[in-house]
Write an enzyme that holds these catalytic residues in place. Structure first.
Site, PDB file in Angstrom:
ATOM      1  N   LYS A   1      -3.806 -17.420  -6.582  1.00  0.00           N
ATOM      2  CA  LYS A   1      -4.541 -16.153  -6.614  1.00  0.00           C
ATOM      3  C   LYS A   1      -5.688 -16.317  -7.608  1.00  0.00           C
ATOM      4  CE  LYS A   1      -3.703 -11.185  -6.565  1.00  0.00           C
ATOM      5  NZ  LYS A   1      -4.314 -10.907  -5.260  1.00  0.00           N
TER       6      LYS A   1
HETATM    7  N1  PPE Z   1      -3.423 -11.855   0.376  1.00  0.00           N
HETATM    8  C1  PPE Z   1      -4.474 -11.761  -0.454  1.00  0.00           C
HETATM    9  C2  PPE Z   1      -5.648 -12.606  -0.217  1.00  0.00           C
HETATM   10  C3  PPE Z   1      -4.412 -10.859  -1.518  1.00  0.00           C
HETATM   11  O1  PPE Z   1      -5.452 -10.765  -2.338  1.00  0.00           O
HETATM   12  C4  PPE Z   1      -3.270 -10.060  -1.702  1.00  0.00           C
HETATM   13  C5  PPE Z   1      -3.190  -9.084  -2.846  1.00  0.00           C
HETATM   14  C6  PPE Z   1      -2.194 -10.199  -0.803  1.00  0.00           C
HETATM   15  C7  PPE Z   1      -2.308 -11.124   0.220  1.00  0.00           C
HETATM   16  C8  PPE Z   1      -0.921  -9.431  -0.941  1.00  0.00           C
HETATM   17  O2  PPE Z   1      -0.183  -9.868  -2.056  1.00  0.00           O
HETATM   18  P1  PPE Z   1       0.775  -8.874  -2.848  1.00  0.00           P
HETATM   19  O3  PPE Z   1      -0.084  -7.909  -3.543  1.00  0.00           O
HETATM   20  O4  PPE Z   1       1.542  -9.758  -3.728  1.00  0.00           O
HETATM   21  O5  PPE Z   1       1.630  -8.219  -1.826  1.00  0.00           O
HETATM   22  N2  PPE Z   1      -4.428  -8.524  -3.200  1.00  0.00           N
HETATM   23  C9  PPE Z   1      -4.614  -7.818  -4.442  1.00  0.00           C
HETATM   24  C10 PPE Z   1      -6.075  -7.501  -4.708  1.00  0.00           C
HETATM   25  C11 PPE Z   1      -6.690  -6.571  -3.734  1.00  0.00           C
HETATM   26  C12 PPE Z   1      -8.054  -6.065  -4.142  1.00  0.00           C
HETATM   27  O6  PPE Z   1      -8.697  -5.478  -3.272  1.00  0.00           O
HETATM   28  O7  PPE Z   1      -8.462  -6.246  -5.293  1.00  0.00           O
HETATM   29  C13 PPE Z   1      -3.763  -6.571  -4.498  1.00  0.00           C
HETATM   30  O8  PPE Z   1      -3.371  -6.046  -3.469  1.00  0.00           O
HETATM   31  O9  PPE Z   1      -3.492  -6.123  -5.607  1.00  0.00           O
END
Ligand code: PPE
Length: 304
Positions: A157
């Protein structure tokens, strides 16, 4: 964005307006930053952070992939995260821990750079809107392929990955869509710019495996666990673009978007063009879990 009082920076609480970095911060130039997105919910037992340990673990995994050394322990950061929520008197909020190479050496040799860490928290409602949670969003597949792990670690991330996400997001929002969907270089489904994707076809829930080049979402894992506990058929498999057009339901899962139905992809109406029954069931279960109404998953909630 809604300001709060305090931000934790490298071991100290500072005022929101004083949480500043130098313009020659390494990460600003070279994308050498990484972050987490976590939610605190006002549960039936008071404010609690959803799956805090898993988020902090992923923060450390991202740093490890980039061989960056976080000068705090996981336990320390878990404590500090709770401290930021408390210090700001927040009951429900979004929490953003960020790590980055700061001001010091410029250039690509980072062997003398130190990792700095900050934690901010602020109220952040449904990312794609409350209406979207009920009715779903209109998506378009971006012409940008999701980054391939031969070039960038897709599982990390890291801030740099989001340059790809911003390109995709801006491409489709300029065209009037709500959200982008990215395919990998093989044309298989990966995820949205900031959320994982699930489809439902003939009663089976499907989501791409990590090898498709996705972030290992914690909401994704929560949905998979809840679905399995409910004995709802679920598979991790590669999904082709065509399957996105013909599925019965589709939805996004992520911390910021929570569970958001998808009602249209590339102009094709998904199912009946609104939230489908499987999505609705998972969404209801998920919100019960994060609000502490389902005792089975209490371990996922860390009281502040
Ligand atoms: N894929 C990506 C690329 C991603 O950034 C997130 C979270 C997820 C999947 C889902 O992961 P999780 O939150 O662990 O379920 N994205 C973060 C940032 C979003 C933003 O717009 O800034 C979030 O949801 O916090």
């Amino acid at each position: 964005m809604q300001k709060t009082e305090k931000i934790w920076m490298n071991g100290k609480m500072v005022k929101w307006d004083d949480a500043k970095v130098h313009v020659l911060t390494h990460a600003l130039h070279y994308g050498t930053g990484f972050f987490e997105g976590i939610r605190c919910y006002n549960t039936v037992n008071g404010p609690a952070i959803f799956r805090l340990e898993e988020h902090v673990k992923r923060f450390f995994r991202t740093a490890k992939i980039y061989d960056m050394k976080i000068p705090f322990t996981q336990a320390q950061l878990m404590n500090e995260i709770k401290g930021v929520v408390k210090a700001n008197g927040l009951k429900e909020c979004y929490i953003r821990p960020v790590g980055y190479y700061g001001y010091g050496e410029m250039g690509l040799d980072v062997s003398n750079n130190l990792v700095e860490v900050a934690i901010a928290a602020w109220p952040w409602g449904a990312l794609l809107g409350d209406e979207a949670l009920k009715k779903g969003v209109r998506c378009k597949i971006s012409s940008w392929a999701r980054i391939d792990s031969r070039s960038m670690p897709a599982l990390a991330k890291s801030a740099a990955n989001y340059a790809n996400a911003v390109l995709a997001k801006m491409e489709v929002t300029k065209l009037g869509f709500d959200e982008a969907i990215l395919l990998n270089i093989y044309g298989q489904l990966t995820e949205g710019p900031g959320e994982n994707v699930f489809i439902v076809s003939d009663g089976t829930i499907a989501t791409p495996p990590l090898s498709a080049g996705i972030l290992e979402g914690i909401t994704r894992d929560s949905v998979m666990t809840i679905a399995k506990d409910q004995k709802m058929p679920l598979v991790e498999k590669n999904v082709m673009r065509e399957e996105l057009y013909t599925c019965d339901e589709a939805f996004f899962a992520g911390t910021a978007v929570e569970i958001t139905p998808i009602r249209e992809i590339d102009g094709r109406v998904i199912g009946r063009g609104t939230r489908g029954p499987v999505t609705e069931k998972l969404q209801r279960l998920f919100f019960d879990v994060v609000k502490g109404k389902n005792t089975k998953y209490r371990a996922w909630l860390d009281p502040v």
